[in-house]
Design a protein around this motif. Structure first.
Motif, PDB file in Angstrom:
ATOM      1  N   GLY A  19      87.139 -10.084  21.724  1.00  0.00           N
ATOM      2  CA  GLY A  19      86.303 -10.954  22.425  1.00  0.00           C
ATOM      3  C   GLY A  19      85.021 -10.702  22.403  1.00  0.00           C
ATOM      4  N   CYS A  20      84.710  -9.241  22.523  1.00  0.00           N
ATOM      5  CA  CYS A  20      83.372  -9.011  22.377  1.00  0.00           C
ATOM      6  C   CYS A  20      82.422  -8.752  21.072  1.00  0.00           C
ATOM      7  CB  CYS A  20      83.255  -7.691  23.279  1.00  0.00           C
ATOM      8  SG  CYS A  20      84.188  -6.241  22.391  1.00  0.00           S
ATOM      9  N   ARG A  21      83.395  -9.233  19.986  1.00  0.00           N
ATOM     10  CA  ARG A  21      82.796  -8.873  18.700  1.00  0.00           C
ATOM     11  C   ARG A  21      81.453  -9.572  18.508  1.00  0.00           C
ATOM     12  NH1 ARG A  21      86.261 -13.255  18.142  1.00  0.00           N
ATOM     13  NH2 ARG A  21      85.927 -15.066  16.866  1.00  0.00           N
ATOM     14  N   VAL A  22      80.467  -8.868  17.590  1.00  0.00           N
ATOM     15  CA  VAL A  22      79.249  -8.962  17.354  1.00  0.00           C
ATOM     16  C   VAL A  22      79.107  -8.850  15.862  1.00  0.00           C
ATOM     17  CG1 VAL A  22      78.210  -8.880  19.577  1.00  0.00           C
ATOM     18  CG2 VAL A  22      78.475  -6.680  18.066  1.00  0.00           C
ATOM     19  N   THR A  23      78.237  -9.589  14.960  1.00  0.00           N
ATOM     20  CA  THR A  23      77.914  -9.162  13.694  1.00  0.00           C
ATOM     21  C   THR A  23      76.825  -8.209  13.740  1.00  0.00           C
ATOM     22  OG1 THR A  23      79.009 -11.322  13.422  1.00  0.00           O
ATOM     23  CG2 THR A  23      77.673 -10.182  11.448  1.00  0.00           C
ATOM     24  N   ILE A  24      76.986  -7.168  13.242  1.00  0.00           N
ATOM     25  CA  ILE A  24      75.869  -5.926  13.076  1.00  0.00           C
ATOM     26  C   ILE A  24      75.867  -5.782  11.729  1.00  0.00           C
ATOM     27  CG2 ILE A  24      75.224  -3.443  13.976  1.00  0.00           C
ATOM     28  CD1 ILE A  24      75.588  -5.550  16.221  1.00  0.00           C
ATOM     29  N   GLY A  25      74.772  -5.977  11.361  1.00  0.00           N
ATOM     30  CA  GLY A  25      74.636  -5.665   9.758  1.00  0.00           C
ATOM     31  C   GLY A  25      75.654  -6.226   8.849  1.00  0.00           C
ATOM     32  N   GLU A  26      76.024  -7.575   9.366  1.00  0.00           N
ATOM     33  CA  GLU A  26      76.835  -8.479   8.601  1.00  0.00           C
ATOM     34  C   GLU A  26      78.348  -7.815   8.393  1.00  0.00           C
ATOM     35  OE1 GLU A  26      75.504  -9.322   4.720  1.00  0.00           O
ATOM     36  OE2 GLU A  26      73.834 -10.562   5.392  1.00  0.00           O
ATOM     37  N   LYS A  27      78.680  -6.747   9.603  1.00  0.00           N
ATOM     38  CA  LYS A  27      79.942  -6.443   9.823  1.00  0.00           C
ATOM     39  C   LYS A  27      80.429  -6.841  11.142  1.00  0.00           C
ATOM     40  CE  LYS A  27      80.788  -2.694   6.775  1.00  0.00           C
ATOM     41  NZ  LYS A  27      79.593  -1.547   6.312  1.00  0.00           N
TER      42      LYS A  27
END
Lengths: 276, 469
Positions: A223-231
């Protein structure tokens, strides 16, 4: 059960709680958080550990009332208990001697910034801290930040204390004045986004502490996913600190608003119940 | 004696049009009379193949005979020798791929196999209503820590307590049960049943400590110092995402989050419970396993108008339980076979408005023996959706493993453990269930828990002999 030993109002809508959680208190490091649940019907909410007193077995939590659960938490009394407290969660801040560091905090984010200020000072850094709020009476932890900072810059939107304006302006002045090895910013997402912009202009790596919606806080739901450097990263286990320049800010800010209508419903229902 | 019926004795169920709107259990269970009728279909084979195909090797003809003879107490005694969670397994085991698959009666063309799972459930439910007086066991043989309170950990804990060990189970969430609590929905497995079976294990002297994240709240070093042995049963709970464009949109969930909000946090009772769920009109579920079925059927119960399952293979390869698939069709769940999503389409506010899909065809069999799905170029189409739930599988959670590098893992990140002994690369530490095999079934996890309990007993006894000498 986790006993509340102290509850203090810091401002009109920001509160401080000390609670008994001996296991967590001995393990907690700067940058980590807990997930708590007030009662059987409660939701699980993440809050940063502001301070851990290992010898007393206690944690200090500072939060702002923004909805049902935080409003309910603000009502707790000394001696009452929280049903669940889990932690310490997330990766700790990498505390070491970087040289000169800059720490920027906004609003209730100052509570999350403070343990990092303290940790970095104790690790021998030259610490420049900038903290900002809407006005004087909302600027928390001034004394504590002053104690562990070589320089403390206070900023308010209305100029009622310190410099008038935004923390990013104070940041730019410092960055123009002297070289900074590493920076951190913690506060509202829009503030962290612009702090990232300023630091990046001066080629200073800046870490931000993301506060997305969480459920379990242990990497089990995404649920807490974030996109970091496209990952895709899970803020609860891979973070909550990430390099600001790698964060997809627009996606992150959108996801923060995901449950806005339900949050309003829950808060209103709670307020009605409190009146009757 | 009535003639043996060709078909299984039917089980009463809630009507589809009623159950679509509630989370109450769909299958209502046999009464004693129905159970005895079904029990009388069993051939009582001497070398019963069903026993060998039960991962915990329950004496199936044994307990069925007791039902037939109206001795429920006796049937309970037989079950208790082999399983700690019969009410759960009777409900969620894929019996059609285990005990019932090899039932001799079912081997003849005319007959359906004996409804072993339903009979197990009958005895277990009776047992929960007629609790045994607890026998005082002294727990002085040693101290064992169990990490994770899912089916594997609970089984190991129950068996070790019966053997006389002081057992402490560490659970990260607020409630014990693992996937039984946060994953499998109420309409398949009532949480009250799960709680009662856990209470019975606790009554045997097992201590469960919730809110304990091993690796964070307590370290493996601390556990190894305090306990004679340890069993790792932390499951495979980290969701995988396909990673197609638009995964960040609001309305896109991993099934793990969707089901946790519903089952563990009571999201379907919002705002009486605080955890919200987004209201949804058109829901797309991606995957074909039991988790996909559970997500789709939950979405329907939350009021979705359309629920469509996208599966990249055909109905023939569907890994979900047949019974659950039939239930889902009765509940008006739609299926798009040979379909794979390629992109989530965004509305004006970063919310999901549709899932762009591509048609697939089946190619040559892959390593798993199933025909590999291949995309058909130019066959893209859009399914309108405001919620998409990815149920494409889970992997190992690294939180505990990252703090314990001494423990050998394989290239998929699962713990390396001996299949026959559950022993890991670290002496005194055993592991089993999904953290070793990858996501599998409840009963396989229980089987590993049983093996581990036996091996841990032997390990601790040997160690004590060695230390005394």
């Amino acid at each position: 059960m986790f006993k509340i030993t102290e509850r203090t109002a810091l401002t009109d809508n920001e509160y401080q709680i000390w609670l008994e959680a001996p296991r967590i208190a001995t393990k907690a490091q700067p940058g980590q958080f807990i997930i708590l649940r007030i009662d059987e019907q409660g939701e699980r909410i993440p809050l940063t550990i502001c301070e851990a007193d290992a010898s007393a077995g206690k944690l200090r939590i500072i939060f702002q009332v923004i909805g049902k659960s935080t409003a309910q938490l603000a009502q707790v009394k000394t001696g009452m208990s929280l049903l669940d407290v889990v932690g310490p969660l997330g990766k700790p801040t990498e505390i070491k001697n970087y040289g000169t560091v800059m720490l920027v905090g906004g609003g209730v984010g100052i509570a999350a910034l403070f343990p990092i200020v303290k940790g970095l000072k104790q690790a021998g850094n030259r610490v420049i801290t900038i903290i900002g709020a809407k006005s004087k009476n909302l600027l928390i932890l001034q004394e504590e930040c002053a104690k562990y900072s070589d320089e403390l810059i206070l900023v308010t939107d209305d100029g009622s204390l310190g410099r008038k304006g935004l923390v990013t302006e104070a940041m730019a002045d410092v960055l123009q004045r002297e070289p900074i090895n590493q920076a951190w910013a913690i506060g509202p997402s829009i503030m962290m986004k612009f702090c990232t912009k300023v630091a990046t202009q001066f080629n200073v790596p800046i870490y931000v502490s993301l506060n997305p919606i969480m459920v379990d806080g242990t990497g089990m739901c995404g649920g807490c996913r974030v996109t970091i450097g496209e990952k895709i990263k899970f803020a609860c286990v891979d973070g909550p600190e990430f390099l600001g320049a790698e964060v997809d800010w627009d996606g992150f800010i959108q996801r923060m608003r995901q449950y806005h209508p339900e949050e309003v419903t829950a808060y209103q229902a709670y307020q009605v119940k409190q009146v009757h | 004696m009535p003639k043996r019926s060709y078909n299984k004795t039917p089980m009463r169920e809630q009507a589809p049009e009623v159950r679509q709107h509630n989370f109450k259990e769909v299958a209502l269970g046999y009464n004693l009379q129905e159970g005895q009728l079904e029990a009388s279909r069993c051939l009582q084979c001497k070398d019963a193949p069903c026993i060998l195909h039960c991962p915990v090797m329950i004496d199936i003809p044994g307990f069925i005979k007791q039902i037939k003879e109206d001795d429920m107490e006796g049937a309970r005694k037989v079950l208790n020798r082999y399983t700690n969670l019969p009410a759960i397994c009777g409900r969620v085991c894929p019996q059609e791929k285990q005990c019932e698959m090899v039932c001799r009666l079912g081997q003849s063309k005319k007959f359906e196999p004996v409804a072993i799972g339903k009979l197990e459930r009958l005895v277990a439910d009776w047992s929960l209503e007629h609790p045994e007086e607890s026998i005082e066991i002294t727990h002085d043989k040693g101290k064992v820590a169990i990490i994770g309170s899912g089916p594997s950990g609970l089984t190991a804990a129950g068996d070790l307590a019966k053997l006389g060990y002081e057992v402490v189970v560490f659970e990260a969430l607020q409630t014990a049960g693992g996937v039984l609590t946060y994953g499998i929905p109420e309409f398949r497995l009532p949480k009250q049943i799960v709680q009662k079976e856990i209470d019975q294990i606790v009554a045997q002297g097992v201590k469960i400590e919730t809110d304990m994240v091993v690796g964070k709240t307590i370290t493996m070093d601390e556990i190894m110092e305090d306990f004679d042995a340890c069993y790792i049963g932390v499951g495979a709970g980290t969701p995988h995402f396909m990673g197609i464009p638009g995964t960040d949109l609001t309305g896109v969930y991993a099934s793990s989050e969707y089901l946790t909000r519903i089952n563990l946090m009571h999201g379907y009772e919002f705002p009486h419970y605080d955890t919200p769920l987004q209201p949804a009109k058109n829901v797309v579920v991606i995957g074909g396993g039991n988790v996909a079925m559970d997500s789709a059927r939950s979405a329907k119960r939350l009021g979705a108008e359309t629920v469509t399952v996208l599966y990249r293979r055909s109905q023939e390869e569907l890994p979900a339980r047949v019974e659950e698939y039939h239930h889902s069709v009765e509940e008006d769940i739609q299926y798009n076979w040979l379909t794979s999503p390629v992109e989530y389409i965004a509305g004006d506010h970063g919310q999901l408005v549709g899932v762009k899909c591509i048609r697939m065809k089946l190619g040559e069999p892959d390593e798993s023996g199933r025909r590999r799905p291949l995309p058909i170029a130019g066959s893209e189409f859009v399914v309108p959706a405001d919620t998409a739930i990815e149920a494409i599988g889970q992997g190992a959670n690294r939180v505990m493993l990252d703090t314990f590098p001494e423990l050998a893992t394989n290239r998929w990140g699962y713990v390396q453990a001996d299949e026959n002994t559950c022993a890991t690369s670290v002496p005194g530490i055993f592991a089993g269930g999904d953290i070793v095999t990858g996501a599998a079934t409840v009963i396989l996890a229980m089987g590993a828990g049983k093996i581990a309990a036996k091996e841990i007993d032997q390990y601790v006894q040997n160690k004590q002999v060695t230390t005394t000498v």
